[in-house]
Design a protein around this motif. Structure first.
Motif, mmCIF file in Angstrom:
data_model
loop_
_atom_site.group_PDB
_atom_site.id
_atom_site.type_symbol
_atom_site.label_atom_id
_atom_site.label_comp_id
_atom_site.label_asym_id
_atom_site.label_seq_id
_atom_site.Cartn_x
_atom_site.Cartn_y
_atom_site.Cartn_z
ATOM 1 N N LEU A 102 -6.904 6.637 -16.630
ATOM 2 C CA LEU A 102 -6.188 7.130 -15.458
ATOM 3 C C LEU A 102 -6.843 6.675 -14.158
ATOM 4 N N GLN A 114 -3.364 9.979 -3.703
ATOM 5 C CA GLN A 114 -3.615 10.243 -5.123
ATOM 6 C C GLN A 114 -5.013 9.804 -5.521
ATOM 7 N N TRP A 129 -9.049 14.544 -18.409
ATOM 8 C CA TRP A 129 -7.659 14.138 -18.570
ATOM 9 C C TRP A 129 -7.323 13.805 -20.021
ATOM 10 N N GLN A 131 -3.810 11.889 -22.386
ATOM 11 C CA GLN A 131 -2.763 10.874 -22.252
ATOM 12 C C GLN A 131 -1.482 11.334 -22.935
ATOM 13 N N TRP A 173 -5.723 17.962 -16.899
ATOM 14 C CA TRP A 173 -4.530 17.238 -16.480
ATOM 15 C C TRP A 173 -4.094 16.279 -17.583
ATOM 16 N N PHE A 175 -1.593 12.596 -17.919
ATOM 17 C CA PHE A 175 -0.661 11.626 -17.335
ATOM 18 C C PHE A 175 0.437 11.377 -18.362
ATOM 19 N N TYR A 192 5.923 7.866 -14.417
ATOM 20 C CA TYR A 192 4.536 8.159 -14.803
ATOM 21 C C TYR A 192 4.063 9.341 -13.957
ATOM 22 N N LEU A 194 1.757 12.953 -13.177
ATOM 23 C CA LEU A 194 0.479 13.632 -13.341
ATOM 24 C C LEU A 194 0.759 15.129 -13.418
ATOM 25 N N VAL A 232 3.116 8.291 -10.183
ATOM 26 C CA VAL A 232 2.322 7.099 -9.883
ATOM 27 C C VAL A 232 3.257 5.890 -9.909
ATOM 28 N N THR A 245 -1.903 0.722 -17.530
ATOM 29 C CA THR A 245 -2.916 1.625 -18.073
ATOM 30 C C THR A 245 -3.492 1.069 -19.369
#
Length: 396
Positions: A102, A114, A129, A131, A173, A175, A192, A194, A232, A245
């Motif tokens: 991320l 961001q 984070w 995924q 978090w 993504f 995408y 968050l 994003v 990514t």
């Protein structure tokens, strides 16, 4: 890539070694040589604490811009860090998605707001984070994503399911790749987002693996929400960001991985010599093949990093590398069974109820996953066939 070290690079390597010696003490003293891919001999809570210890030394963001809390290390220094880390037998790292995936994505595609909001807490170890890519019907075929998000005033409302979400139960978090255009199909209409994990609209169900661990999870979104500005890239253009990514998934750390593999192979060679299986002609040939393939992987990774260091963009050689190492490590686990024989099938009882695996047994079982996650073997072969060999696209 030239690995004749400059004086500055030798000083950097010594700095890494010294820091590790000074910090692998106290609660972390017993972690040397433990952890790693598929090894559940260190709890996730302890591994997260170690990530924060690394963050305190400035080692999480070695390749990030200084204004976001990074060190802006050169590619050679990044390689040196990862190699030195493994050589010191520092604990195997958990998959820190914020640092490896991320964070670089935000630097490449995120807005300045961001970047400033999310990257510093990632590099300080304050926020963790996960995924949100794979779904029950969208694994290797990520374009088949069905999780939906609808813009409602100043927030997105998310509904759907993700699966194989590593360490979701410890994450702050996620993504999430989701479909924001209800009339779209395949790659179009994805965004995408968050998404904060600590909210009533998210349920996490750990999946018990064959090794007994629960790294992977199912995640259910039931009217989960996130702010409208936490997309994003452009709305509906999330496929481009998602693929970006994945491009960050393999890089300077690959040579550290090779060093770890060499340690495993050396340990297996010692085991084969000790129990006499090294004299078996078939086992001996398989050990020699493992050594040769590991050297091929190392040179392939050097070639890839040389191209990156020259300002290029990693290409299909990344798929070659993934295909090589995932098959190699799976084969090493199988070779372990051949070297250890019946002993490889014996497990120790834990309090008369649970069984506990040793590190080799966990490697044998967990390495089955290597050829599936981060792009399955089928996907990697398609990329090589189509982009390198010029073969026709696979019929759909």
């Amino acid at each position: 890539m030239d690995f004749d070290l400059t004086s500055a690079e030798r000083d950097f390597r010594d700095e890494v070694r010294t820091w590790l010696e000074e910090h692998l003490v106290g609660e972390f003293a017993g972690l040397r040589g433990r952890g790693g891919m598929g090894q559940e001999d260190i709890s996730a809570e302890v591994q997260i604490a170690w990530e924060r210890e690394l963050a305190g030394g400035g080692w999480l963001g070695i390749d990030f811009p200084a204004h976001l809390g990074g060190r802006e290390c050169s590619l050679s220094e990044q390689v040196l860090f990862h190699q030195t880390y493994v050589e010191a037998r520092a604990p195997g790292r958990l998959p820190n998605m914020g640092v490896t995936l991320l964070g670089p994505t935000l630097v490449a595609y995120g807005t300045p707001e961001q970047q400033e909001r999310f990257v510093p807490p990632i590099l300080s170890g304050e926020e963790f984070w996960c995924q949100g890519y794979s779904e029950p019907n969208a694994g290797s075929d990520l374009a088949n994503v069905g999780t939906k998000a609808v813009l409602d005033g100043d927030r997105w409302v998310v509904n759907g399911q993700k699966i194989w979400t590593s360490l979701a139960q410890y994450s702050d978090w996620c993504f999430v790749v989701c479909r924001t255009d209800p009339d779209s199909a395949r790659h179009a209409g994805l965004s995408y987002l968050l998404v904060p994990m600590d909210q009533p609209g998210i349920e996490i169900r750990p999946i018990v693996q064959i090794t007994g661990g629960t790294e992977f999870n199912e995640v259910f979104f039931d009217d989960a929400v996130t702010n409208a500005d936490l997309v994003v890239g452009q709305v509906g253009r999330g496929w481009e960001v998602a693929m970006g990514t994945l491009a960050f998934e393999r890089g300077a750390s690959t040579l550290g991985q090779q060093t770890y593999f060499r340690q495993e192979l050396d340990a297996l060679l010692a085991e084969a010599r000790a129990n006499g299986t090294a004299d078996d002609l078939v086992i001996r040939q398989e050990l020699a093949q493992a050594y040769a393939t590991l050297e091929i992987m190392r040179y392939n990774n050097l070639r890839m990093l040389t191209g990156v260091d020259a300002g290029g963009v990693p290409g299909p050689e990344m798929s070659i590398g993934k295909l090589l190492w995932s098959n190699w490590h799976r084969s090493l686990g199988e070779l372990m069974v051949g070297v250890r024989g019946a002993d490889a099938m014996a497990v120790a009882a834990d309090d008369g109820e649970e069984y506990s695996l040793d590190s080799w047994q966990r490697t044998f079982l967990y390495s089955r996953a290597h050829t599936i996650y981060a792009g399955s073997n089928e996907i990697q072969r398609n990329i090589i066939g189509e982009r390198v060999l010029g073969l026709p696209r696979e019929p759909r």
